[in-house]
Design a protein around this motif. Structure first.
Motif, PDB file in Angstrom:
ATOM      1  N   VAL A   1     -55.042 -16.337  56.589  1.00 13.75           N
ATOM      2  CA  VAL A   1     -54.564 -17.803  56.127  1.00 13.75           C
ATOM      3  C   VAL A   1     -54.098 -18.004  54.891  1.00 13.75           C
ATOM      4  CG1 VAL A   1     -56.612 -18.640  57.422  1.00 13.75           C
ATOM      5  CG2 VAL A   1     -56.992 -18.055  55.283  1.00 13.75           C
ATOM      6  N   THR A   2     -54.482 -16.789  53.977  1.00 15.90           N
ATOM      7  CA  THR A   2     -53.635 -16.854  52.841  1.00 15.90           C
ATOM      8  C   THR A   2     -52.123 -16.448  52.935  1.00 15.90           C
ATOM      9  OG1 THR A   2     -55.648 -15.559  51.514  1.00 15.90           O
ATOM     10  CG2 THR A   2     -53.564 -15.391  50.527  1.00 15.90           C
ATOM     11  N   LEU A   3     -51.753 -15.544  53.758  1.00 12.70           N
ATOM     12  CA  LEU A   3     -50.325 -15.272  53.617  1.00 12.70           C
ATOM     13  C   LEU A   3     -49.673 -16.756  54.508  1.00 12.70           C
ATOM     14  CD1 LEU A   3     -49.976 -11.533  54.006  1.00 12.70           C
ATOM     15  CD2 LEU A   3     -49.499 -12.769  52.196  1.00 12.70           C
TER      16      LEU A   3
ATOM     17  N   GLU B   1     -41.047 -12.064  52.979  1.00 18.92           N
ATOM     18  CA  GLU B   1     -41.572 -10.568  52.767  1.00 18.92           C
ATOM     19  C   GLU B   1     -42.587 -10.564  51.693  1.00 18.92           C
ATOM     20  OE1 GLU B   1     -38.309  -8.190  50.957  1.00 18.92           O
ATOM     21  OE2 GLU B   1     -37.095  -8.427  52.511  1.00 18.92           O
ATOM     22  N   VAL B   2     -43.559  -9.673  52.098  1.00 14.87           N
ATOM     23  CA  VAL B   2     -44.757  -9.617  51.027  1.00 14.87           C
ATOM     24  C   VAL B   2     -44.811  -8.131  50.683  1.00 14.87           C
ATOM     25  CG1 VAL B   2     -46.365  -9.230  53.230  1.00 14.87           C
ATOM     26  CG2 VAL B   2     -47.186  -9.417  51.079  1.00 14.87           C
ATOM     27  N   ILE B   3     -44.936  -7.784  49.483  1.00 16.99           N
ATOM     28  CA  ILE B   3     -44.942  -6.513  48.994  1.00 16.99           C
ATOM     29  C   ILE B   3     -46.650  -5.875  49.009  1.00 16.99           C
ATOM     30  CG2 ILE B   3     -44.597  -4.961  46.982  1.00 16.99           C
ATOM     31  CD1 ILE B   3     -42.520  -6.842  46.141  1.00 16.99           C
TER      32      ILE B   3
ATOM     33  N   VAL C   1     -43.227  -6.633  55.849  1.00 17.22           N
ATOM     34  CA  VAL C   1     -44.096  -5.905  54.744  1.00 17.22           C
ATOM     35  C   VAL C   1     -43.214  -4.862  54.074  1.00 17.22           C
ATOM     36  CG1 VAL C   1     -46.181  -4.697  54.155  1.00 17.22           C
ATOM     37  CG2 VAL C   1     -46.164  -6.078  56.349  1.00 17.22           C
ATOM     38  N   VAL C   2     -43.042  -4.762  52.875  1.00 13.20           N
ATOM     39  CA  VAL C   2     -42.447  -3.866  52.123  1.00 13.20           C
ATOM     40  C   VAL C   2     -43.556  -3.042  51.431  1.00 13.20           C
ATOM     41  CG1 VAL C   2     -40.706  -3.436  50.240  1.00 13.20           C
ATOM     42  CG2 VAL C   2     -40.395  -5.404  51.799  1.00 13.20           C
TER      43      VAL C   2
ATOM     44  N   ALA D   1     -45.134 -12.837  48.139  1.00 16.12           N
ATOM     45  CA  ALA D   1     -46.448 -12.332  47.281  1.00 16.12           C
ATOM     46  C   ALA D   1     -46.164 -11.083  47.331  1.00 16.12           C
ATOM     47  CB  ALA D   1     -47.578 -12.972  48.408  1.00 16.12           C
ATOM     48  N   ILE D   2     -47.519 -10.592  46.497  1.00 20.17           N
ATOM     49  CA  ILE D   2     -47.568  -9.075  46.417  1.00 20.17           C
ATOM     50  C   ILE D   2     -49.268  -8.764  46.605  1.00 20.17           C
ATOM     51  CG2 ILE D   2     -47.892  -7.120  44.658  1.00 20.17           C
ATOM     52  CD1 ILE D   2     -45.552  -8.164  43.055  1.00 20.17           C
ATOM     53  N   PHE D   3     -49.726  -7.899  47.441  1.00 18.60           N
ATOM     54  CA  PHE D   3     -50.824  -7.543  47.937  1.00 18.60           C
ATOM     55  C   PHE D   3     -51.287  -6.234  47.498  1.00 18.60           C
ATOM     56  CE2 PHE D   3     -54.536  -6.614  50.974  1.00 18.60           C
ATOM     57  CZ  PHE D   3     -55.096  -8.273  51.185  1.00 18.60           C
ATOM     58  N   ILE D   4     -52.569  -6.299  46.851  1.00 24.27           N
ATOM     59  CA  ILE D   4     -53.205  -4.930  46.350  1.00 24.27           C
ATOM     60  C   ILE D   4     -54.679  -5.045  46.822  1.00 24.27           C
ATOM     61  CG2 ILE D   4     -51.250  -4.428  44.817  1.00 24.27           C
ATOM     62  CD1 ILE D   4     -53.420  -5.020  42.350  1.00 24.27           C
ATOM     63  N   GLU D   5     -55.169  -3.800  46.569  1.00 25.15           N
ATOM     64  CA  GLU D   5     -56.869  -3.920  46.435  1.00 25.15           C
ATOM     65  C   GLU D   5     -57.004  -3.211  45.223  1.00 25.15           C
ATOM     66  OE1 GLU D   5     -58.406  -1.279  49.537  1.00 25.15           O
ATOM     67  OE2 GLU D   5     -57.545  -2.723  51.406  1.00 25.15           O
ATOM     68  N   SER D   6     -58.260  -3.733  44.460  1.00 27.22           N
ATOM     69  CA  SER D   6     -58.791  -3.473  43.159  1.00 27.22           C
ATOM     70  C   SER D   6     -59.302  -1.972  43.129  1.00 27.22           C
ATOM     71  CB  SER D   6     -59.857  -4.384  42.608  1.00 27.22           C
ATOM     72  OG  SER D   6     -60.772  -4.575  43.553  1.00 27.22           O
ATOM     73  N   ILE D   7     -60.354  -1.773  43.677  1.00 27.46           N
ATOM     74  CA  ILE D   7     -60.644  -0.216  44.098  1.00 27.46           C
ATOM     75  C   ILE D   7     -60.230  -0.140  45.801  1.00 27.46           C
ATOM     76  CG2 ILE D   7     -62.497   1.245  44.467  1.00 27.46           C
ATOM     77  CD1 ILE D   7     -63.970  -0.177  42.241  1.00 27.46           C
ATOM     78  N   ALA D   8     -59.404   0.836  45.871  1.00 29.22           N
ATOM     79  CA  ALA D   8     -58.773   0.789  47.294  1.00 29.22           C
ATOM     80  C   ALA D   8     -59.506   1.761  48.153  1.00 29.22           C
ATOM     81  CB  ALA D   8     -57.494   1.613  47.097  1.00 29.22           C
TER      82      ALA D   8
END
Ligand SMILES: *Cc1c(COP(=O)(O)O)cnc(C)c1O
Length: 428
Positions: free
Chosen positions: A94-96, A105-107, A131-132, A152-159
């Motif tokens: 839902v976010t994207l 594109e989303v990185i 996705v890049v 958008a850019i998408f990461i995890e804090s602790i992966a």
């Protein structure tokens, strides 16, 4: 507590968003197990449907039990509002969905939960969202990935799975320069350990299934609106900055200001895609959150002790846990997650694939399964399970080589946790 005192994290974990039930006085948040809500009259119904008044229509869109969960998580993350959904994956979808149209594109960081890599690679691709991938070991990878089409850019804090800590502030600077929001999956840290909005995240997502619920019994997800992003700056996000035909031409960002993103996800994503959380699961997760600070402290203490013990064990080749002083993530952990490095760690066995299979077969207290963030200690050998369809080379690139074992260290007595690993390692 005096009126001018700001409540602390533990107090918010128990109280934020909740009050005794106005109808019955019930002190715990009731489970409003209903699909729909009666209107006062025709005008009331019209104002609810036109977004002129806040209120409940139908549980796919809002529910009073779920609303308490949303307010609580927004308070714990320091956001303006939140939206609870059926799972962590639904939160990401839902976010994207509010940001992307076909061809955009989303990185995304290469260091993501395996399920998210699948979701981005296969299902999002079929929506026309490209996705890049960028390896967070070098921030230049994110700068180089930015294009006209980046949304958008998408990461995890602790992966997940290695417990690697991502440099949120550095990647936030890249997002700000590109004029796109930074979305941080904070599932492994929880807001007790890390609050990404304070480091420049615009949106935080969670699998509530893991540490927030914390007991391995209920699926859920949440999206927190940081209230930090200007959705109208350059027309990149028409869902938020252009009139909505189905709501008499309301412009969501103009009308709802710094919580417009949460509203957009509710009135578009939840309304049309439909991944609502059940009120019962919202209740279970709320109950879990009440003890989040205590549980995270114990998870971190136990995982730290396990990591230190494994590091000295003769059968163990290496341990990846940001809480170890020699770990490559230790400096980032001290900046972003100083109270502890969480419960999840990986290690390599000198005996390779067979030693991994033997370990998961011989544990007794640990449960051999594909989950994290339970009160119970969990173990998995990715090469023989979640990653078994990959070639050895692909397994190694994904951090799931033949020798790798992942633990989610639970809340049992530390002597029993280490005792179980000890007997299972010698049994092999
Ligand atoms: C489990 C998990 C997800 C997906 O959440 P579900 O609730 O299983 O849909 C997303 N991100 C991370 C980091 C996870 O661990």
């Amino acid at each position: 507590m005096s009126d001018d005192q700001t409540p602390g994290f533990s107090t918010l974990s128990i109280h934020a968003g909740a009050q005794p039930d106005p109808a019955t006085g019930a002190r715990a948040t009731p489970i409003y197990q209903t699909t729909s809500f009666v209107f006062d009259d025709v005008d009331h119904a019209a104002s609810l449907f036109g977004l002129q008044a806040f209120g409940n229509i139908y549980t796919r869109i809002t529910n009073p039990t779920t609303a308490v969960l949303e307010e609580r998580v927004a308070a714990l993350e320091g956001g303006t509002a939140a939206l609870a959904v059926a799972s962590g994956h639904a939160a990401q979808m839902v976010t994207l969905h509010a940001l992307m149209t076909p061809g955009d594109e989303v990185i995304a960081s290469t260091k993501l939960y395996g399920g998210s890599i699948n979701q981005f690679t296969h299902s999002f691709k079929s929506f026309g969202w490209n996705v890049v991938w960028a390896d967070p070991d070098d921030i230049a990878n994110f700068e180089n990935a930015v294009s006209e089409k980046t949304k958008a850019i998408f990461i995890e804090s602790i992966a997940n799975p290695g417990g690697i800590v991502t440099d949120i502030a550095a990647i936030s600077a890249v997002a700000k320069k590109a004029g796109v929001p930074l979305i941080v999956d904070n599932t492994l840290a929880s807001p007790y350990l890390c609050r990404p909005i304070e480091h420049g995240a615009d949106v935080v997502v969670h699998s509530l299934t893991k540490f927030m619920g914390g007991h391995g019994n209920s699926m859920g997800g949440v999206v927190v609106d940081g209230g930090t992003f200007d959705w109208s700056r350059d027309g990149k996000y028409p869902f938020l900055s252009e009139p909505r035909p189905e709501y008499q031409g309301i412009v969501l960002h103009e009308t709802f200001g710094n919580f417009a993103f949460a509203i957009a996800l509710r009135v578009l994503g939840l309304r049309d895609l439909g991944p609502a959380i059940s009120p019962f699961n919202a209740f279970m997760i709320l109950t879990g959150i009440e003890t989040l600070p205590l549980r995270m402290q114990r998870h971190c203490e136990n995982a730290q002790a396990v990591a230190e013990w494994l590091e000295k064990h003769e059968a163990v080749d290496w341990v990846s846990y940001a809480g170890l002083p020699g770990d490559s993530s230790h400096a980032l952990m001290q900046k972003y997650s100083p109270k502890g490095a969480g419960a999840v760690l990986t290690f390599g066995l000198k005996g390779g694939y067979d030693a991994g299979v033997s370990l998961v077969s011989n544990v007794q207290l640990f449960s051999h399964l594909a989950n994290i963030g339970d009160t119970r200690s969990l173990i998995i050998h990715p090469a023989s399970t979640t990653h078994r369809q990959l070639t050895d080379e692909q397994k190694i690139a994904a951090g799931a080589g033949p020798q790798v074992v992942r633990l989610s260290v639970g809340l049992e007595d530390i002597a029993d946790i280490i005792g179980d690993l000890d007997q299972a390692l010698s049994a092999g």
